[in-house]
Scaffold this motif. Structure first.
Motif, PDB file in Angstrom:
ATOM      1  N   HIS A  20      49.476  28.372   5.796  1.00  0.00           N
ATOM      2  CA  HIS A  20      50.422  29.334   6.419  1.00  0.00           C
ATOM      3  C   HIS A  20      50.966  28.835   4.950  1.00  0.00           C
ATOM      4  N   ASN A  22      50.308  29.386   1.437  1.00  0.00           N
ATOM      5  CA  ASN A  22      49.670  29.991   0.572  1.00  0.00           C
ATOM      6  C   ASN A  22      50.230  31.724   1.066  1.00  0.00           C
ATOM      7  N   THR A 133      51.259  34.347  10.251  1.00  0.00           N
ATOM      8  CA  THR A 133      50.486  34.071   9.472  1.00  0.00           C
ATOM      9  C   THR A 133      48.956  34.603   9.341  1.00  0.00           C
ATOM     10  N   GLN A 250      49.305  24.258  -4.708  1.00  0.00           N
ATOM     11  CA  GLN A 250      48.489  23.713  -3.893  1.00  0.00           C
ATOM     12  C   GLN A 250      48.492  21.866  -3.720  1.00  0.00           C
ATOM     13  N   SER A 278      41.264  24.305   5.019  1.00  0.00           N
ATOM     14  CA  SER A 278      41.854  23.150   3.951  1.00  0.00           C
ATOM     15  C   SER A 278      42.078  21.970   5.968  1.00  0.00           C
ATOM     16  N   GLN A 333      40.520  28.896  -4.807  1.00  0.00           N
ATOM     17  CA  GLN A 333      39.423  29.985  -4.118  1.00  0.00           C
ATOM     18  C   GLN A 333      39.287  31.954  -4.862  1.00  0.00           C
ATOM     19  N   ASN A 352      43.565  33.512   5.618  1.00  0.00           N
ATOM     20  CA  ASN A 352      43.193  34.371   4.429  1.00  0.00           C
ATOM     21  C   ASN A 352      42.188  34.034   4.048  1.00  0.00           C
ATOM     22  N   GLU A 356      40.950  37.163   1.818  1.00  0.00           N
ATOM     23  CA  GLU A 356      40.827  37.130   0.349  1.00  0.00           C
ATOM     24  C   GLU A 356      39.467  37.558   0.863  1.00  0.00           C
ATOM     25  N   THR A 371      41.182  27.639  16.342  1.00  0.00           N
ATOM     26  CA  THR A 371      42.341  28.429  16.219  1.00  0.00           C
ATOM     27  C   THR A 371      41.190  29.286  16.691  1.00  0.00           C
TER      28      THR A 371
HETATM   29  C1  UDX Z   1      44.767  27.747   8.860  1.00  0.00           C
HETATM   30  C2  UDX Z   1      43.458  28.111  10.049  1.00  0.00           C
HETATM   31  O1  UDX Z   1      42.756  27.644  10.192  1.00  0.00           O
HETATM   32  C3  UDX Z   1      44.082  29.646  10.202  1.00  0.00           C
HETATM   33  O2  UDX Z   1      42.624  30.113  10.785  1.00  0.00           O
HETATM   34  C4  UDX Z   1      45.478  30.174   9.884  1.00  0.00           C
HETATM   35  O3  UDX Z   1      44.702  32.011  10.208  1.00  0.00           O
HETATM   36  C5  UDX Z   1      46.004  29.661   8.819  1.00  0.00           C
HETATM   37  O4  UDX Z   1      45.679  28.182   8.855  1.00  0.00           O
HETATM   38  P1  UDX Z   1      42.688  26.908   6.983  1.00  0.00           P
HETATM   39  O5  UDX Z   1      42.494  26.415   7.932  1.00  0.00           O
HETATM   40  O6  UDX Z   1      42.965  26.087   6.054  1.00  0.00           O
HETATM   41  O7  UDX Z   1      44.193  27.835   7.642  1.00  0.00           O
HETATM   42  O8  UDX Z   1      42.217  28.541   6.626  1.00  0.00           O
HETATM   43  P2  UDX Z   1      42.104  29.876   5.681  1.00  0.00           P
HETATM   44  O9  UDX Z   1      43.741  30.005   6.834  1.00  0.00           O
HETATM   45  O10 UDX Z   1      41.583  30.644   5.409  1.00  0.00           O
HETATM   46  O11 UDX Z   1      43.423  28.807   4.173  1.00  0.00           O
HETATM   47  C6  UDX Z   1      42.695  28.024   3.278  1.00  0.00           C
HETATM   48  C7  UDX Z   1      43.647  28.708   2.079  1.00  0.00           C
HETATM   49  O12 UDX Z   1      42.747  27.490   1.216  1.00  0.00           O
HETATM   50  C8  UDX Z   1      43.506  30.299   1.401  1.00  0.00           C
HETATM   51  O13 UDX Z   1      43.979  30.104   1.324  1.00  0.00           O
HETATM   52  C9  UDX Z   1      41.874  29.818   0.698  1.00  0.00           C
HETATM   53  O14 UDX Z   1      42.188  30.341  -0.731  1.00  0.00           O
HETATM   54  C10 UDX Z   1      42.250  27.995  -0.122  1.00  0.00           C
HETATM   55  N1  UDX Z   1      41.451  27.111  -0.348  1.00  0.00           N
HETATM   56  C11 UDX Z   1      40.424  26.767   0.965  1.00  0.00           C
HETATM   57  C12 UDX Z   1      41.254  27.321  -1.906  1.00  0.00           C
HETATM   58  O15 UDX Z   1      42.387  27.829  -2.036  1.00  0.00           O
HETATM   59  N2  UDX Z   1      40.402  26.138  -2.374  1.00  0.00           N
HETATM   60  C13 UDX Z   1      39.466  25.666  -1.611  1.00  0.00           C
HETATM   61  O16 UDX Z   1      38.263  25.627  -2.416  1.00  0.00           O
HETATM   62  C14 UDX Z   1      39.709  25.859  -0.490  1.00  0.00           C
END
Ligand code: UDX
Length: 456
Positions: A20, A22, A133, A250, A278, A333, A352, A356, A371
């Motif tokens: 959320h 990012n 988000t 981060q 995450s 990432q 995200n 990306e 989710t």
């Molecule tokens: C959660 C939910 O799972 C997601 O579906 C929702 O829309 C937002 O909250 P998360 O599970 O962390 O988020 O997944 P994602 O939405 O993909 O966000 C992860 C973020 O961490 C991305 O921006 C990715 O670039 C970043 N990341 C991940 C890194 O910078 N480094 C890493 O090693 C892994």
């Protein structure tokens, strides 16, 4: 001499999760580039745990009422309830403090899961913008749960305005399996409470990606697509001053050097990148299956396994596969996905991660865990045709053999050409949307213009 008007001052307040933070941080950067002064708001606990701060924007803190963040709460419900109470009080004090400085607050942009922010904003007469988000399709599904159109748990396929027919497993997990994370469905559905009182409804998506559902949601809620919120340096090969300074906020420390050194040794489009974001927690069996699938694909791999998940890796896996792969606890990432060595992203389909990969034209193998990920996976594979989907049951269980098969299909199989071509097309459309004069850029400009008008 005429005095220069002071810049509009926006508070941007994401929920306390990386996924959320990012998009709202990136969105803040585009506001800054358009002349808005942004102050990011986070909790005291999270502020202390950031590995790197935002260099270009001030960060202010409030309290969620917990010394150790949500991990120290009894339950998610307990966390949200106390956060609402203590957060409202401390956010009020923060706005009073900022108003007493030379930069009074004009507007607050807040994460849709924290609806209580609206009441605080109204006390001060601020312009309000709620920020979703997740995808517009997912928002639409929760909106229909709120309206009573979808009964939970859903057991049959549904047809919703703006969307193709969805099977139960194509819905967010809280809709087909609400018992797994009790309380979360209410939070997602409550995003729409009092939404008619909010001035702006912003969503991290773009028009061409979700055209029909955006049309429908904008008629219901005046929703505006302002995404994808990806740093400009990756989209247009052009750095903004904000990109130069930071990719901050981060929660984990990226192992950039090890990743880049490893990637630089790989051949073009030969390696896979594996990451489950995450939050997602695999159980030991799922981790075994994933490890098996990665190995069986025969591809070189870069795999992010967060420190808290590492103990679930099969014994000896890292040593045994060291000639082919690199396992790190966190990476940058976007840097990884943008590297020419990467040919495919094995992803849990967080929104995200999905955007990306889409912006960088990287084909995906979708393994949704919970989710909104099941819905994102459905769209990736069947609607946008940017990848293939591994069969995952309602408890998030999947087979390693199928993971290996799907990786080979995307990297070498018959579908490879089609997937590569469509991925490239989506990449171009995403870039168009945020370019000057693109659909999302126009929406952001309208938002900024209305703020400027309001603060006069
Ligand atoms: C959660 C939910 O799972 C997601 O579906 C929702 O829309 C937002 O909250 P998360 O599970 O962390 O988020 O997944 P994602 O939405 O993909 O966000 C992860 C973020 O961490 C991305 O921006 C990715 O670039 C970043 N990341 C991940 C890194 O910078 N480094 C890493 O090693 C892994």
């Amino acid at each position: 001499m005429e005095q220069k008007p002071r810049p509009v001052h926006c508070l941007v307040f994401p929920y306390t999760m990386q996924g959320h933070i990012n998009p709202m941080h990136q969105f803040s950067k585009s506001l800054v580039s358009k002349g808005i002064k942004v102050t990011l708001v986070t909790t005291q606990f999270l502020f202390k745990s950031f590995q790197q701060l935002s260099g270009s924007m001030p960060v202010e803190t409030i309290s969620d009422g917990f010394e150790g963040g949500y991990a120290s709460a009894e339950s998610l419900e307990a966390y949200f309830s106390k956060f609402k109470k203590v957060g409202s009080e401390t956010l009020t004090k923060l706005i009073e403090k900022l108003n007493a400085t030379g930069f009074p607050v004009d507007c607050i942009i807040y994460d849709a899961v924290m609806i209580w922010v609206l009441d605080v904003a109204k006390i001060f007469g601020l312009v309000t913008a709620i920020f979703f988000t997740q995808s517009c399709a997912v928002d639409n599904i929760y909106y229909h749960v709120k309206k009573g159109v979808i009964n939970v748990p859903i057991e049959n396929q549904v047809s919703l305005p703006g969307l193709s027919v969805l099977e139960p497993l194509d819905m967010p997990s809280f809709v087909h399996n609400p018992g797994l994370y009790p309380g979360l469905l209410d939070i997602m559905v409550n995003q729409f409470s009092d939404i008619e009182k909010v001035d702006w409804v912003l969503c991290n998506t773009f028009y061409k990606l979700e055209e029909e559902v955006i049309e429908w949601m904008s008629k219901q809620l005046r929703l505006r697509a302002i995404g994808p919120t990806i740093p400009r340096k990756y989209l247009h090969n052009e750095k903004t001053p904000e990109d130069d300074i930071d990719d901050g906020l981060q929660m984990f420390k990226p192992n950039i050097d090890a990743c880049m050194n490893w990637l630089n040794e790989q051949q073009e489009h030969s390696a896979i990148y594996v990451s489950f974001g995450s939050l997602a927690e695999l159980d030991a069996r799922q981790m075994q299956e994933l490890a098996f699938g990665i190995k069986q694909s025969g591809k070189h791999f870069l795999w992010v396994v967060r420190a808290s998940e590492e103990y679930k890796l099969p014994r000896g896996f890292v040593e045994e596969t060291s000639a082919k792969g690199l396992v790190v606890q966190w990476c940058s990432q976007m840097e990884v996905l943008a590297h020419k060595a990467i040919g495919c992203f094995v992803t849990h389909c967080g929104w995200n991660s999905t955007l990306e990969a889409l912006c960088l034209g990287v084909p995906m193998v979708a393994i949704p865990i919970c989710t909104d990920q099941g819905t994102n996976a459905k769209f990736i594979a069947d609607v946008w045709r940017m990848g293939v989907k591994v069969d995952v049951d309602k408890n998030g269980v999947f087979k390693g053999e199928m993971v290996g098969h799907c990786i080979r299909e995307v990297m070498d199989g018959k579908k490879r050409k089609e997937i590569k071509t469509t991925s490239k097309r989506w990449m171009e459309m995403a870039r168009e949307a945020v370019k000057e004069g693109g659909s999302s850029d126009i929406s952001i400009n309208e938002f900024v213009a209305s703020l400027t008008q309001h603060s006069k």
